[in-house]
Structure formats: structure tokens, C-alpha cells
Write a protein that holds these residues in place. Structure first.
Motif, PDB file in Angstrom:
ATOM      1  N   LYS A 192      -5.983  -1.351  -8.352  1.00 19.87           N
ATOM      2  CA  LYS A 192      -4.653  -1.914  -8.617  1.00 19.87           C
ATOM      3  C   LYS A 192      -4.447  -3.227  -7.870  1.00 19.87           C
ATOM      4  N   LYS A 212      -4.514   8.941  -2.606  1.00 20.90           N
ATOM      5  CA  LYS A 212      -4.086   8.232  -1.401  1.00 20.90           C
ATOM      6  C   LYS A 212      -5.286   7.581  -0.710  1.00 20.90           C
ATOM      7  N   ASP A 255      -7.981   6.553  -2.063  1.00 20.99           N
ATOM      8  CA  ASP A 255      -8.347   5.373  -2.854  1.00 20.99           C
ATOM      9  C   ASP A 255      -7.453   4.188  -2.492  1.00 20.99           C
ATOM     10  N   VAL A 256      -6.162   4.449  -2.353  1.00 15.80           N
ATOM     11  CA  VAL A 256      -5.230   3.365  -1.993  1.00 15.80           C
ATOM     12  C   VAL A 256      -5.518   2.878  -0.577  1.00 15.80           C
ATOM     13  N   TYR A 257      -5.719   3.827   0.368  1.00 10.88           N
ATOM     14  CA  TYR A 257      -5.987   3.453   1.761  1.00 10.88           C
ATOM     15  C   TYR A 257      -7.232   2.567   1.870  1.00 10.88           C
ATOM     16  N   SER A 279      -8.332   1.652  -5.534  1.00  9.28           N
ATOM     17  CA  SER A 279      -7.517   2.217  -6.613  1.00  9.28           C
ATOM     18  C   SER A 279      -7.544   1.384  -7.887  1.00  9.28           C
ATOM     19  N   THR A 330      -7.286  -0.557   4.359  1.00  8.38           N
ATOM     20  CA  THR A 330      -6.088  -0.660   5.195  1.00  8.38           C
ATOM     21  C   THR A 330      -6.422  -1.325   6.531  1.00  8.38           C
ATOM     22  N   LYS A 362       0.821  -1.201   0.000  1.00  6.63           N
ATOM     23  CA  LYS A 362       0.000   0.000   0.000  1.00  6.63           C
ATOM     24  C   LYS A 362       0.859   1.257   0.000  1.00  6.63           C
ATOM     25  N   ILE A 410      -5.197  -4.087  -4.780  1.00  8.72           N
ATOM     26  CA  ILE A 410      -4.888  -4.065  -3.356  1.00  8.72           C
ATOM     27  C   ILE A 410      -6.052  -4.701  -2.601  1.00  8.72           C
ATOM     28  N   GLN A 468       2.030   2.112  -3.439  1.00 12.38           N
ATOM     29  CA  GLN A 468       0.945   2.662  -4.251  1.00 12.38           C
ATOM     30  C   GLN A 468       0.615   4.097  -3.841  1.00 12.38           C
ATOM     31  N   ALA A 469       0.716   4.396  -2.544  1.00 14.84           N
ATOM     32  CA  ALA A 469       0.265   5.690  -2.049  1.00 14.84           C
ATOM     33  C   ALA A 469       1.336   6.766  -2.118  1.00 14.84           C
ATOM     34  N   SER A 494       1.523  10.705  -4.157  1.00 11.30           N
ATOM     35  CA  SER A 494       0.247  10.833  -4.859  1.00 11.30           C
ATOM     36  C   SER A 494      -0.528  12.003  -4.269  1.00 11.30           C
TER      37      SER A 494
END
Length: 552
Positions: free
Chosen positions: A509, A499, A501-503, A507, A515, A487, A511, A490-491, A494
Motif C-alpha cells: 500500500k 499488521k 505486513d504493515v509494520y 502490505s 517501521t 502506518k 508504505i 493501515q494497521a 486488522s
């Protein structure tokens, strides 16, 4: 056949004062790297030996500082092993010189830094070519004790000089615990009673091989081996067999607990002595075991080792999880195992108290020496089954001698401290009822919410932050959170919405979901934008949580 090496036990005065005492660092040596902890360890090791000798002349008539391996090269020696100690001692000599101390051996101090050879000044020690100019200008030729942070940055030589100045000043202050009544006498002990074995080799390849052997193999007999033989010698054959079986069980318990046998013996010695050991481990234990039944001793050690295993295997206790992040484990493990050994009635309260104590000390830049005597005093109280309020008073009295830990949390460079990740993990543990221990591994990362490269052209952080506003906030506690390795990759670097979206795992991708860290989820839930006000508000929340966990 010419000797390939020649070992000589020499005093510090001889190491630096003999006519042939000139040392250089070969190019393959790593740079000087000792930190405050190592510098203080050297100082207090010699100081403790000196005080032992003053109290009892039979104790520590000499203090052994280890060995150095050198290669004879013309009219100087190249240092294969020992450069850190030799450089540190040289910095100490320069510090003593520049503090203008009225010492009996002042001239010897000067002669240990440089000497005259054929009417020319020659330095006793030179470091790497790349660092020699810095070493000479900031330490050897004179120390600027008022150096700025910029001048101190990345200058280990000058940092060490300032550490020594603090130690020397404490040693001369009658109001300090470290006060030395006769400082000149202590310097005499350092020069004339502290020794180093200098192993002179006449072949560089052999010197490097010797260094490898000395560091990788160690001695043939460990302290545990010596203690085993000592306890076995007074047993008959049948009892020896029984003893050996228990010993094997202890070795297996140590293996299961992730400790080596010598480490457990050190914990056990602290339990027995509840004071600072003055001698080698095996000598201290021999003294403790004198005239006692070896079978009773070995069973007691087995019981103690089992408690160490029980403590180490506990992966769900918040306090234990926090304590596992401490660099020094000998104090807290000895205290908790001792509490179990004597069946201390307030174990849980004790565990919480020492966790708060060690973390407050750690955050406030305390070294192991700061907590040492208080730890021994706690051990004594636990063995005596004293009231928990007496232990609490010991801890608060010690903490009150130093700056409050809360002041250190506002450091704009919190990211670079060695406590920031354990502190964030501690707060994480207290966001839920139960959480398994989270090891600090390569997969666990500290995430900068405002990223390190926030001012890249393809990011929009410049709409909210300027160089002036970003600089003091970037590495501050309020801008830091926890992410797993995947993560974090990815974050990083950005925009804030990306971020989030990644958390949350949105995203696209791959993940795996939201989190797993509650303190990172809280960022998503509490802040729709990330600006200076957000960082300040999150900092205040982290401070409140830290106080909830650590305040006594």
C-alpha cells in the motif's frame, strides 16, 4: 448614562452569601472540567497564602482568586467567566459539610450552598441543564464518599469532592506535611480573606467582549516590563543603552529557545531563591535585586538564558528528551540551568537522577505539589555544590513516602494514562545508542496490537481471544506500541499477520519500508502469534526496560 459594568472586590463569603448571590451557567458554557491538578492548585495556593500570613502578618493579608464576569438577569446572575472556580468552591463547601467537621463557620458553609427565598430553598449555584441532576444528586444533596468506579466515571463533580476530602484529611493529620494546626482558622481565611472581583455587566454582548479582552490581552505591563523599568531607573544614559542592548540579546535568546521572557525570569527566580515564591514574580525579583548592580544582574540573566537555550536545543540527549515530555518544566529546567550556572561537577548524574525521579512520580499519579518541595531542596543542594549522594538521598526519601511506581504499570487501562506514550518513547530511546528527540505530535500514534475492534466479524482474533480474556489486556501496557500516523491507519483493526505486513512495509500500500520504531520491530521479531501469553511476555520485557531506565 447607565453603567455597562460594575466591578466589586468581594470575599468568598460575600460572593456566595450576599442576598443576591445566585448564579446560573448559560447554555454556551463548557461543562465543568477541572482535574485533580487544578483542584490541588487552588487548594495549595490559598493554603500557602494562609501560612504566609500566619508566619508574617504583612504577607498575604488577602488572597486574590481572580475575577468572574457575570450578567445580571432578574434575580440571578449568569456566569460568563469563572464557572470553573465557582463550581469548585461549591463542591468544597459540600465536602466540608459532609465530613461533619466541627467548624466555627459551619452555618456559613451551609448558607453558601443554598438559601431560603420566600420560605423556599434555593441553590446558590446551578450548572448546565444537562448536568444539573447529576450535580444535585451526587454532590449538593450529599456526597457518597464510598462511590464505586462506575459512579465516579465521567462525574467530575464527585471526583472533585473526593480530591477535596483527601486534601482536608491531610490538613487534619499531624503526621502529614500539609497539616494545619488550626483548621477552623484556615476556613475563616478562605471565607473572609480570599477575594474575587465580581464584574457585573448589564449587557450580555458586552460581558462576552469583556471576557475575551481579559483573557486574550492580559495586562498592559508584564512582570518582565516592570523588572526592566526597575533595573533601568538607577542607571545613567550610557549604561541604560548598554543595558538595553543586553536585554535585546536576552529576548532573542528566549525566542531561539522557544521560551517567553517571563518564563525565563521564572526559571531564574527559582535559581536565585531555591524556595517557593510567596509573592508575584516582579515583587520577588525586586527583592532579590535590591542593592545589586543592574549591569551585573542583566549579564547574569543573559548567561542563565543561554543555558536554557542550550538545554532546550539538545535533541540527542536521552534524559533531556524524556524530560521534555513532562507537563511541568519549571522545576527540571531550573535545576539543570542552575547546575550549568554554578558549574555543578556531577551534571550528567544529576540529570539522570531527576529524570528518574520525575518519571517515577508521574507514573505513580504524583501531581506538581508532590514534587515541589523536593525540587526546591535539590536546587539548594545544586547551588551549594553538595555531593551528588546527598541529592540522591533527597530523591529516594521522597519516593519512599509513596507507592512504588512499578505497581501502576500493571494498570489494565494504561492506554488512558498521560504517561504511557512518553514511557514507550523513553524505552525506544534506550534501544539504540543515539536517537533524535521524537516530538509527540498528531502523526505519532499508540498502536493497539490486539485492535480495539478485535471482535469484528471479518477478523480472526476471536479464535484466540474471548471477551473475558481481551478486556483486561486490550489497553494494558503489553498490548501497546508506537507507529507513525500513516502506518497506524493501515494497521488498525486488522488481523495480526496483516499488521506484521504493515509494520514491515510489505502490505503493498505504498508504505515506505519497515517501521522506524525499535520497540515495534521487536514485536515483529519476537512474536509469530499474538495471544494473551505474548502480551504478558511483552509486558514483562517493558517492565524490565522501564526498571533499567528509571530505577535509582
Amino acid at each position: 448614562m447607565e453603567d455597562v459594568f460594575k466591578p466589586d472586590n468581594k470575599t468568598i463569603r460575600q460572593i456566595f452569601g450576599d442576598s443576591d448571590a445566585f448564579y446560573r451557567m448559560p447554555v454556551y458554557q463548557r461543562p465543568y472540567s477541572w482535574d485533580k491538578e487544578r483542584v490541588e492548585q487552588l487548594w495549595y495556593d490559598v493554603l500557602d497564602a494562609y501560612k504566609n500570613h500566619k508566619d508574617d502578618e504583612t504577607l498575604d493579608p488577602n488572597y486574590f482568586l481572580g475575577s468572574v464576569v457575570v450578567v445580571k438577569k432578574g434575580n440571578h446572575y449568569e456566569v460568563v467567566d469563572g464557572q470553573q472556580r465557582l463550581t469548585t468552591l461549591t463542591i468544597l463547601f459540600c465536602t466540608l459539610r459532609d465530613l461533619n467537621l466541627d467548624l466555627v463557620k459551619k452555618n456559613s458553609i451551609l448558607n453558601s450552598i443554598k438559601d431560603l427565598v420566600e420560605d423556599k430553598e434555593r441553590l446558590k449555584l446551578t450548572t448546565h441543564l444537562n448536568n444539573q441532576a447529576l450535580f444535585e444528586e451526587t454532590v449538593l444533596r450529599g456526597i457518597n464518599f464510598n462511590a464505586t468506579k462506575t459512579e465516579l466515571f465521567d462525574n467530575r463533580f464527585l471526583q472533585t469532592a473526593l480530591y477535596f476530602r483527601e486534601l482536608i484529611q491531610k490538613a487534619q493529620d499531624k503526621n502529614q506535611e500539609d497539616y494545619i494546626n488550626n483548621f477552623s482558622d484556615f476556613i475563616d481565611y478562605l471565607f473572609d480573606k480570599t477575594t474575587i472581583i465580581r464584574i457585573v455587566c448589564f449587557d450580555e454582548g458586552f460581558a462576552i467582549k469583556l471576557f475575551t479582552v481579559l483573557n486574550d490581552r492580559g495586562l498592559d505591563l508584564t512582570p518582565a516590563d516592570i523588572i526592566k523599568a526597575y533595573l533601568l531607573q538607577n542607571l545613567d544614559e550610557d549604561r541604560r543603552n548598554n543595558f538595553t542592548e543586553v536585554w535585546k540579546r536576552i529576548e532573542n535568546t528566549c525566542k531561539l529557545s522557544g521560551e517567553n521572557l517571563q518564563g525565563v525570569f521564572n526559571f531564574y527566580l527559582y535559581y536565585l531563591k531555591s524556595d517557593n515564591p510567596r509573592k508575584a514574580l516582579q515583587d520577588e525579583l525586586k527583592e532579590q535585586f535590591k542593592d545589586k548592580n543592574p549591569q551585573e544582574i542583566i549579564l547574569d540573566i543573559e548567561k542563565f538564558a543561554t543555558y536554557i537555550l542550550e538545554i532546550n536545543a539538545n535533541n540527542k540527549d536521552k534524559d533531556i528528551s524524556m524530560l521534555k515530555y513532562l507537563r511541568q518544566s519549571i522545576y527540571w529546567k531550573s535545576i539543570l540551568a542552575t547546575a550549568k550556572q554554578v558549574d555543578y561537577p556531577n551534571y550528567d548524574v544529576l540529570k539522570s537522577l531527576i529524570t528518574k525521579y520525575y518519571y517515577q512520580s508521574w507514573i505513580a499519579n504524583g501531581t506538581s505539589n508532590r514534587i515541589k518541595q523536593t525540587s526546591f531542596n535539590i536546587l539548594k543542594k545544586v547551588k551549594q555544590k553538595s555531593n551528588i549522594e546527598e541529592i540522591k538521598a533527597l530523591i529516594t526519601d521522597n519516593l519512599n513516602k509513596y507507592d512504588n511506581y512499578l505497581g501502576f504499570l500493571s494498570n489494565e487501562n494504561a492506554y488512558w494514562t498521560n504517561w504511557h506514550k512518553p514511557l514507550l518513547l523513553s524505552i525506544e530511546y534506550y534501544q539504540q545508542d543515539a536517537r533524535d528527540f521524537i516530538p509527540i505530535s498528531r502523526d505519532l500514534h499508540t498502536e493497539h496490537i490486539l485492535p480495539k475492534e478485535w471482535n469484528k466479524k471479518d477478523l480472526n482474533w476471536s479464535d484466540t481471544f474471548s471477551e473475558t480474556t481481551a478486556k483486561p489486556l486490550l489497553n494494558s501496557l503489553g498490548n501497546l506500541t508506537l507507529l507513525s500516523g500513516t502506518k497506524n491507519i493501515q494497521a488498525s483493526n486488522s488481523n495480526y499477520m496483516a499488521k506484521i505486513d504493515v509494520y514491515t512495509g510489505n502490505s503493498g500500500k505504498g508504505i515506505d519500508g519497515k517501521t522506524s520504531f525499535e520497540i515495534t520491530k521487536k514485536v515483529i521479531e519476537d512474536y509469530k502469534v499474538w495471544n494473551a501469553e505474548s502480551i504478558q511476555n511483552r509486558y514483562l520485557w517493558l517492565i524490565k526496560e522501564t526498571q533499567r531506565i528509571l530505577d535509582i
